[in-house]
Design a protein around this motif. Structure first.
Motif, PDB file in Angstrom:
ATOM      1  N   LEU A   1       0.834  -1.203   0.000  1.00  0.00           N
ATOM      2  CA  LEU A   1       0.000   0.000   0.000  1.00  0.00           C
ATOM      3  C   LEU A   1       0.870   1.254   0.000  1.00  0.00           C
ATOM      4  CD1 LEU A   1      -2.825  -1.086   2.432  1.00  0.00           C
ATOM      5  CD2 LEU A   1      -2.967  -0.740  -0.021  1.00  0.00           C
ATOM      6  N   ILE A   2       1.963   1.195   0.773  1.00  0.00           N
ATOM      7  CA  ILE A   2       2.844   2.369   0.805  1.00  0.00           C
ATOM      8  C   ILE A   2       3.435   2.627  -0.565  1.00  0.00           C
ATOM      9  CG2 ILE A   2       4.998   3.278   1.743  1.00  0.00           C
ATOM     10  CD1 ILE A   2       4.401   1.810   4.321  1.00  0.00           C
ATOM     11  N   TYR A   3       3.964   1.582  -1.200  1.00  0.00           N
ATOM     12  CA  TYR A   3       4.566   1.783  -2.515  1.00  0.00           C
ATOM     13  C   TYR A   3       3.533   2.319  -3.502  1.00  0.00           C
ATOM     14  CZ  TYR A   3       8.152  -1.378  -0.634  1.00  0.00           C
ATOM     15  OH  TYR A   3       9.102  -1.986   0.134  1.00  0.00           O
ATOM     16  N   SER A   4       2.335   1.716  -3.476  1.00  0.00           N
ATOM     17  CA  SER A   4       1.329   2.120  -4.458  1.00  0.00           C
ATOM     18  C   SER A   4       0.891   3.553  -4.237  1.00  0.00           C
ATOM     19  CB  SER A   4       0.108   1.197  -4.380  1.00  0.00           C
ATOM     20  OG  SER A   4       0.487  -0.128  -4.546  1.00  0.00           O
ATOM     21  N   PHE A   5       0.568   3.879  -3.000  1.00  0.00           N
ATOM     22  CA  PHE A   5       0.014   5.213  -2.784  1.00  0.00           C
ATOM     23  C   PHE A   5       1.042   6.313  -2.951  1.00  0.00           C
ATOM     24  CE2 PHE A   5      -4.249   4.624  -2.426  1.00  0.00           C
ATOM     25  CZ  PHE A   5      -4.560   3.529  -1.649  1.00  0.00           C
ATOM     26  N   SER A   6       2.294   6.043  -2.574  1.00  0.00           N
ATOM     27  CA  SER A   6       3.285   7.096  -2.828  1.00  0.00           C
ATOM     28  C   SER A   6       3.386   7.382  -4.307  1.00  0.00           C
ATOM     29  CB  SER A   6       4.671   6.735  -2.302  1.00  0.00           C
ATOM     30  OG  SER A   6       4.683   5.553  -1.612  1.00  0.00           O
ATOM     31  N   ALA A   7       3.355   6.326  -5.106  1.00  0.00           N
ATOM     32  CA  ALA A   7       3.452   6.544  -6.554  1.00  0.00           C
ATOM     33  C   ALA A   7       2.255   7.339  -7.059  1.00  0.00           C
ATOM     34  CB  ALA A   7       3.549   5.210  -7.275  1.00  0.00           C
ATOM     35  N   ILE A   8       1.056   6.992  -6.578  1.00  0.00           N
ATOM     36  CA  ILE A   8      -0.147   7.696  -7.040  1.00  0.00           C
ATOM     37  C   ILE A   8      -0.098   9.157  -6.636  1.00  0.00           C
ATOM     38  CG2 ILE A   8      -2.627   7.865  -6.772  1.00  0.00           C
ATOM     39  CD1 ILE A   8      -2.060   5.563  -8.337  1.00  0.00           C
ATOM     40  N   ILE A   9       0.317   9.391  -5.392  1.00  0.00           N
ATOM     41  CA  ILE A   9       0.324  10.776  -4.922  1.00  0.00           C
ATOM     42  C   ILE A   9       1.312  11.600  -5.729  1.00  0.00           C
ATOM     43  CG2 ILE A   9       0.919  12.234  -2.965  1.00  0.00           C
ATOM     44  CD1 ILE A   9      -0.255  10.051  -1.170  1.00  0.00           C
ATOM     45  N   ILE A  10       2.510  11.036  -5.930  1.00  0.00           N
ATOM     46  CA  ILE A  10       3.497  11.774  -6.718  1.00  0.00           C
ATOM     47  C   ILE A  10       2.961  12.022  -8.121  1.00  0.00           C
ATOM     48  CG2 ILE A  10       5.801  11.690  -7.718  1.00  0.00           C
ATOM     49  CD1 ILE A  10       6.657   9.983  -5.375  1.00  0.00           C
ATOM     50  N   ALA A  11       2.374  10.998  -8.704  1.00  0.00           N
ATOM     51  CA  ALA A  11       1.856  11.148 -10.061  1.00  0.00           C
ATOM     52  C   ALA A  11       0.747  12.185 -10.108  1.00  0.00           C
ATOM     53  CB  ALA A  11       1.344   9.803 -10.572  1.00  0.00           C
TER      54      ALA A  11
ATOM     55  N   LEU B   1      13.375   2.303  -5.413  1.00  0.00           N
ATOM     56  CA  LEU B   1      13.484   3.402  -6.370  1.00  0.00           C
ATOM     57  C   LEU B   1      13.127   3.013  -7.807  1.00  0.00           C
ATOM     58  CD1 LEU B   1      14.115   6.334  -6.025  1.00  0.00           C
ATOM     59  CD2 LEU B   1      16.496   5.878  -6.519  1.00  0.00           C
ATOM     60  N   PRO B   2      13.697   1.937  -8.346  1.00  0.00           N
ATOM     61  CA  PRO B   2      13.337   1.601  -9.736  1.00  0.00           C
ATOM     62  C   PRO B   2      11.844   1.355  -9.881  1.00  0.00           C
ATOM     63  CG  PRO B   2      15.137   0.222  -8.958  1.00  0.00           C
ATOM     64  CD  PRO B   2      14.660   0.975  -7.791  1.00  0.00           C
ATOM     65  N   VAL B   3      11.268   0.655  -8.912  1.00  0.00           N
ATOM     66  CA  VAL B   3       9.850   0.339  -9.016  1.00  0.00           C
ATOM     67  C   VAL B   3       9.003   1.596  -8.898  1.00  0.00           C
ATOM     68  CG1 VAL B   3       7.968  -1.008  -8.036  1.00  0.00           C
ATOM     69  CG2 VAL B   3      10.253  -1.950  -8.083  1.00  0.00           C
ATOM     70  N   GLU B   4       9.354   2.469  -7.982  1.00  0.00           N
ATOM     71  CA  GLU B   4       8.571   3.689  -7.811  1.00  0.00           C
ATOM     72  C   GLU B   4       8.607   4.547  -9.064  1.00  0.00           C
ATOM     73  OE1 GLU B   4       6.634   5.253  -5.174  1.00  0.00           O
ATOM     74  OE2 GLU B   4       6.549   3.123  -4.718  1.00  0.00           O
ATOM     75  N   ILE B   5       9.776   4.663  -9.655  1.00  0.00           N
ATOM     76  CA  ILE B   5       9.887   5.474 -10.866  1.00  0.00           C
ATOM     77  C   ILE B   5       8.960   4.930 -11.939  1.00  0.00           C
ATOM     78  CG2 ILE B   5      11.420   6.153 -12.751  1.00  0.00           C
ATOM     79  CD1 ILE B   5      13.683   6.254 -10.748  1.00  0.00           C
ATOM     80  N   VAL B   6       8.992   3.622 -12.127  1.00  0.00           N
ATOM     81  CA  VAL B   6       8.148   3.021 -13.155  1.00  0.00           C
ATOM     82  C   VAL B   6       6.675   3.198 -12.810  1.00  0.00           C
ATOM     83  CG1 VAL B   6       7.476   0.846 -14.197  1.00  0.00           C
ATOM     84  CG2 VAL B   6       9.872   1.365 -13.890  1.00  0.00           C
ATOM     85  N   LEU B   7       6.328   3.047 -11.543  1.00  0.00           N
ATOM     86  CA  LEU B   7       4.925   3.201 -11.148  1.00  0.00           C
ATOM     87  C   LEU B   7       4.441   4.624 -11.393  1.00  0.00           C
ATOM     88  CD1 LEU B   7       4.722   1.114  -7.846  1.00  0.00           C
ATOM     89  CD2 LEU B   7       3.909   0.501 -10.107  1.00  0.00           C
ATOM     90  N   VAL B   8       5.289   5.596 -11.095  1.00  0.00           N
ATOM     91  CA  VAL B   8       4.885   6.981 -11.338  1.00  0.00           C
ATOM     92  C   VAL B   8       4.695   7.214 -12.838  1.00  0.00           C
ATOM     93  CG1 VAL B   8       5.653   9.381 -11.248  1.00  0.00           C
ATOM     94  CG2 VAL B   8       5.899   7.927  -9.250  1.00  0.00           C
ATOM     95  N   LEU B   9       5.649   6.712 -13.629  1.00  0.00           N
ATOM     96  CA  LEU B   9       5.517   6.848 -15.081  1.00  0.00           C
ATOM     97  C   LEU B   9       4.247   6.196 -15.584  1.00  0.00           C
ATOM     98  CD1 LEU B   9       9.139   6.163 -16.360  1.00  0.00           C
ATOM     99  CD2 LEU B   9       7.884   8.309 -16.426  1.00  0.00           C
ATOM    100  N   LEU B  10       3.864   5.117 -14.945  1.00  0.00           N
ATOM    101  CA  LEU B  10       2.660   4.401 -15.348  1.00  0.00           C
ATOM    102  C   LEU B  10       1.410   5.158 -14.955  1.00  0.00           C
ATOM    103  CD1 LEU B  10       1.977   1.645 -16.561  1.00  0.00           C
ATOM    104  CD2 LEU B  10       1.790   0.767 -14.269  1.00  0.00           C
ATOM    105  N   ALA B  11       1.461   5.837 -13.796  1.00  0.00           N
ATOM    106  CA  ALA B  11       0.253   6.461 -13.253  1.00  0.00           C
ATOM    107  C   ALA B  11      -0.029   7.824 -13.861  1.00  0.00           C
ATOM    108  CB  ALA B  11       0.365   6.586 -11.735  1.00  0.00           C
ATOM    109  N   ILE B  12       1.005   8.510 -14.316  1.00  0.00           N
ATOM    110  CA  ILE B  12       0.785   9.884 -14.804  1.00  0.00           C
ATOM    111  C   ILE B  12      -0.170   9.952 -15.989  1.00  0.00           C
ATOM    112  CG2 ILE B  12       1.904  11.802 -15.972  1.00  0.00           C
ATOM    113  CD1 ILE B  12       4.175  11.605 -14.070  1.00  0.00           C
ATOM    114  N   PRO B  13       0.007   9.152 -17.058  1.00  0.00           N
ATOM    115  CA  PRO B  13      -0.868   9.344 -18.226  1.00  0.00           C
ATOM    116  C   PRO B  13      -2.363   9.196 -17.960  1.00  0.00           C
ATOM    117  CG  PRO B  13       1.071   8.146 -18.865  1.00  0.00           C
ATOM    118  CD  PRO B  13       1.129   8.263 -17.383  1.00  0.00           C
ATOM    119  N   PRO B  14      -2.840   8.168 -17.249  1.00  0.00           N
ATOM    120  CA  PRO B  14      -4.302   8.134 -17.056  1.00  0.00           C
ATOM    121  C   PRO B  14      -4.818   9.355 -16.296  1.00  0.00           C
ATOM    122  CG  PRO B  14      -3.311   6.074 -16.338  1.00  0.00           C
ATOM    123  CD  PRO B  14      -2.197   7.006 -16.627  1.00  0.00           C
ATOM    124  N   ILE B  15      -4.078   9.771 -15.260  1.00  0.00           N
ATOM    125  CA  ILE B  15      -4.527  10.924 -14.491  1.00  0.00           C
ATOM    126  C   ILE B  15      -4.479  12.170 -15.368  1.00  0.00           C
ATOM    127  CG2 ILE B  15      -4.094  12.340 -12.453  1.00  0.00           C
ATOM    128  CD1 ILE B  15      -2.831   9.979 -11.120  1.00  0.00           C
TER     129      ILE B  15
END
Lengths: 275, 323, 218
Positions: free
Chosen positions: A29-39, A97-111
């Motif tokens: 949950l921490i990894y997912s939500f940090s990525a979403i919030i940053i995105a 770090l690698p996973v978070e970067i990819v998750l943020v890149l993944l989350a930005i376009p739909p938002i």
């Protein structure tokens, strides 16, 4: 198979400890939500600006299509290879770090695209009316466009969250914790066989699978509820019968047009960007 | 827009789909076919998935490997030698850990795999106490039963080892596994998922040496993740295999094992008894006779340096006069 | 990078081909199943909410979960490609049912009325009028499904399926000098594949809907 699952779930030792199931859930949950919030912090303002001014809309369309094609798994491994020689010392940051970067890149376009589409889809007549009332540019944005765009924005947020929760499981491949861990570990130890280790592996695998599916569904439900109640009633058409006395036809009780599921379909946003 | 147009498009797409699936099932070649592809559409477990090629005089065999580089190399060595003798060889590389590939051997998806004597014995007979090369080899035939056979074992050994980085060894003055006991609660151990549950893994460390690590980090079986983590300090100790080039390259310290947690592990071919032929036996025995730990380590070095595994295998076989 | 590519060309092409097949076939099968389901959902209004809810549920399940649990559900062997195809088909159906339903629902009522007036029976009307008019919306969904598949198929490396994701695994395990090259080859090929498939679908859509082009030319 189900027995293996119950055994694994029922064994308290599997839940405790810093690599136990509770830890996996909270890490995930921490990894997912940090990525979403940053995105969201990056994408929402950008989407609002692009939608409001109309500039740079091709960027939005292009980025959404590109991100879907992104081989997230490959990117994670590549980033890990590039980053890991530079990080020393005990901590999991080299895996995070690698996973978070990819998750943020993944989350930005739909938002981004849904925010843009949401603002764009505001009826020009409404914008006109707002300007006619004397609202400044910023007020139009804040008081008219954002509330009208909220359903689509929330839809984009939901879509992004689901993708992120799902993709975070892949991080287990490079050593990240989270709910991908029991899935990956179980998978590696030969599940679906009739041996002792096989049963243990099956239990672990199915537990991880069940937990991550449950987490995803739960979060989606929560977000759907937030979406429903944060959307202004003027848009959804949900009125309640007034308790004030008065002419019977003064208040309207409308039923929700599509079974209470008034979220503009993801396809609306996709079509807007796909055409 | 008319119906014929729609129907012709649908027909085109359906034909395309059929062509794709047809292409898939006919492309079973003798090279690195998908570990999955060959076993898929046929319901039965055909022992010779490459049956599209006509059987040659030498017969055919499917060789598998575990998911680490050395085992792939050994698979290539066996494969190239057998191919030179006219046997049709199908490969299924990198199937997974022993828990995953043993069932493949048992159901006939693969016929032969390069194995490690001690681990094979432990897999089939959990109660065995044999620890030396000869004792283990003597106990194997009974343990594995009639369905399988082990051919002659090689002098080459690749043992599990508990390994720490040079700095950790210096910090806690570590020489043997037992030295870890006093500090293990503060240490992080990183290895494969299966190491956590295997008898000679974490449970074995606790039973034999009383060593219980504070944290276990699941990475891989002595692979790039574990090596990088040990090197960069994310973990303090790991299970790296004794012939891994990283041990000398990154100056890791192999902790001594006086109590014999890790038994002997000689390289030995494990084969489906029904697939044994005189040619296969003599070829593989010849390989086992020429292979020793030093040369295996050197070959691993070459592969780690970037050379193609198959090329390394062929070169070595040529140099030994085996092909 | 180029030297690795040329050394391993045949292996890489095979992986690419396998990846392409695994990306496309589930969408085709999924579309074939989603078309009747979507038609039912569009035609009978009470079917729409439950069907879409189930579809949404399935789509929520992470792909890795579907891949690894398939052997248990289907009884296939663990390394079987069928697991991947079935899992991705489920995804495609979940995505496309809603798309098909919405697409068919968006066909103007007047067009359907005119078709009936011309003498079309319901099935004929479906193929001649409703489906063609719904093609743009459905095609958008097919594009999304196919391109997402390209990324999802790589995750099948977890269960040993040979496709471009195999290069990512190889890259991780390769010698330090080669790691980046191998990974980049895999990533670039995956992105190119997605682009090619995307264009192919767009091209096919345009071919299927000539009336949209008719107005563009002066």
């Amino acid at each position: 198979m189900i027995n293996d699952l119950w055994h694994y779930l029922g064994d308290g030792a599997n839940w405790s400890g810093n690599s136990g199931l509770w830890a996996n859930i909270s890490d995930h949950l921490i990894y997912s939500f940090s990525a979403i919030i940053i995105a969201a912090v990056l994408a929402v303002p950008l989407g609002l600006w692009i939608g409001h001014t109309g500039k740079g809309s091709t960027l939005v369309v292009g980025s959404v299509n590109a991100s879907r094609a992104l081989p997230t798994f490959g990117l994670m491994v590549l980033l890990f290879i590039l980053i890991s020689p530079h990080i020393q010392g005990r901590s999991n940051i080299v895996y995070i770090l690698p996973v978070e970067i990819v998750l943020v890149l993944l989350a930005i376009p739909p938002i981004l695209s849904n925010t843009y589409a949401g603002v764009q889809s505001v009826d020009p007549a409404i914008r006109d009316a707002a300007k006619g009332m004397g609202m400044t540019d910023g007020q139009v944005l804040a008081r008219v466009e954002i509330p009208n765009a909220l359903p689509l924005m929330m839809s984009g947020l939901r879509s992004a969250t689901l993708q992120v929760i799902a993709t975070a499981t892949v991080g287990a491949y490079i050593g990240l914790g989270g709910l991908g861990r029991p899935i990956y570990d179980g998978q590696q130890q030969g599940p679906f066989q009739d041996t002792d280790s096989g049963h243990l592996a099956t239990g672990q695998l199915l537990t991880g699978a069940l937990l991550v599916a449950a987490v995803a569904l739960l979060i989606d439900l929560v977000l759907a509820t937030i979406q429903r109640y944060s959307t202004s009633r003027g848009i959804t058409g949900r009125y309640r019968k007034s308790h004030l006395p008065g002419p019977a036809n003064a208040v309207v009780e409308l039923s929700e047009p599509d079974g209470g599921n008034h979220e503009p379909t993801r396809m609306a946003a996709t079509e807007a960007t796909a055409s | 827009m008319n119906r014929t147009r729609v129907i012709s498009m649908i027909a085109a797409v359906a034909a395309g789909a059929l062509a794709l699936t047809a292409c898939g099932s006919s492309s079973t070649t003798a090279t690195t076919t998908s570990a999955a592809g060959a076993g898929s559409s046929t319901a039965g477990s055909s022992a010779a998935p490459g049956s599209s090629t006509a059987p040659t005089a030498g017969g055919s065999i499917t060789i598998g490997s575990a998911n680490f580089a050395e085992n792939v190399l050994l698979m290539n060595i066996y494969a190239d030698a057998l191919k030179a003798k006219g046997i049709t060889v199908n490969l299924k590389p990198k199937i997974g850990s022993r828990e995953v590939y043993m069932p493949a051997l048992q159901d006939g998806s693969i016929d032969l795999i390069p194995e490690y004597s001690g681990s094979v014995l432990a897999y089939f007979d959990k109660t065995s106490t044999a620890a030396t090369s000869d004792a283990i080899y003597a106990a194997l035939p009974k343990a594995i039963g009639d369905k399988f056979k082990v051919l002659e074992q090689s002098k080459a050994e690749d043992k599990d080892a508990v390994v720490v980085s040079a700095s950790v060894a210096a910090k806690y003055s570590l020489k043997t596994i037992g030295d870890l006991k006093a500090h293990s609660a503060d240490l992080i151990f990183g290895a494969s998922p299966e190491y956590k549950t295997r008898a000679n893994g974490i449970p074995g460390l606790k039973a034999k040496y009383g060593v219980v690590f504070g944290t276990y980090k699941t990475l891989d079986a002595g692979g790039p993740l574990s090596v990088a983590a040990l090197k960069n300090g994310q973990i303090d100790a790991s299970n790296i295999f004794s012939t891994d080039p990283a041990v000398s390259a990154d100056k890791f310290v192999v902790l001594e094992d006086p109590l014999g947690l890790y038994t002997a592990q000689n390289i030995v071919p494990l084969i489906n008894a029904a697939k044994v032929t005189p040619t296969i036996t003599t070829t593989l025995n010849a390989i086992s006779a020429k292979l020793d730990t030093a040369s295996l380590t050197e070959l691993n070095n070459q592969v780690a340096g970037g050379k193609d595994s198959d090329a390394v295998a062929q070169e070595w076989l040529k140099a030994q006069g085996l092909i | 990078m180029l030297s690795y590519f040329s050394d391993h060309q045949s292996e890489i092409w095979q992986l690419l081909w396998s990846h392409a097949k695994l990306s496309v076939i589930p969408v085709i099968i999924g579309l074939a199943i989603a078309l009747p389901l979507g038609w039912i959902a569009a035609r009978y209004k009470w079917v729409y909410p439950p069907l879409i809810s189930i579809a949404g549920l399935l789509y929520t399940i992470p792909s890795l979960v579907l891949f690894v649990t398939m052997p248990g559900i289907l009884g296939t062997r663990i390394l079987d490609v069928v697991n991947v195809v079935v899992a991705l088909t489920v995804y495609a159906i979940a995505l496309l049912v809603r798309v098909v339903a919405d697409g068919l629902a968006s066909v103007p009522f007047e067009a359907k009325q005119a078709a009936t007036a011309m003498g079309y029976k319901p099935l004929g009307r479906f193929f001649a009028v409703e489906l063609p008019l719904a093609v743009p919306v459905i095609a958008a969904g097919v594009r999304v499904a196919t391109v997402s598949n390209v990324s999802l198929v790589a995750v099948a490396t977890f269960i040993g399926t040979q496709q471009l994701g195999t290069l990512f695994d190889e890259g991780l395990n390769a010698a330090p000098g080669q790691q980046t090259s191998i990974l980049l080859i895999g990533i670039i090929l995956a992105v190119l594949l997605a682009l090619v498939l995307d264009f192919a679908i767009q091209f096919g859509t345009r071919a299927l809907t000539p009336w949209r082009r008719a107005v563009a030319k002066p």
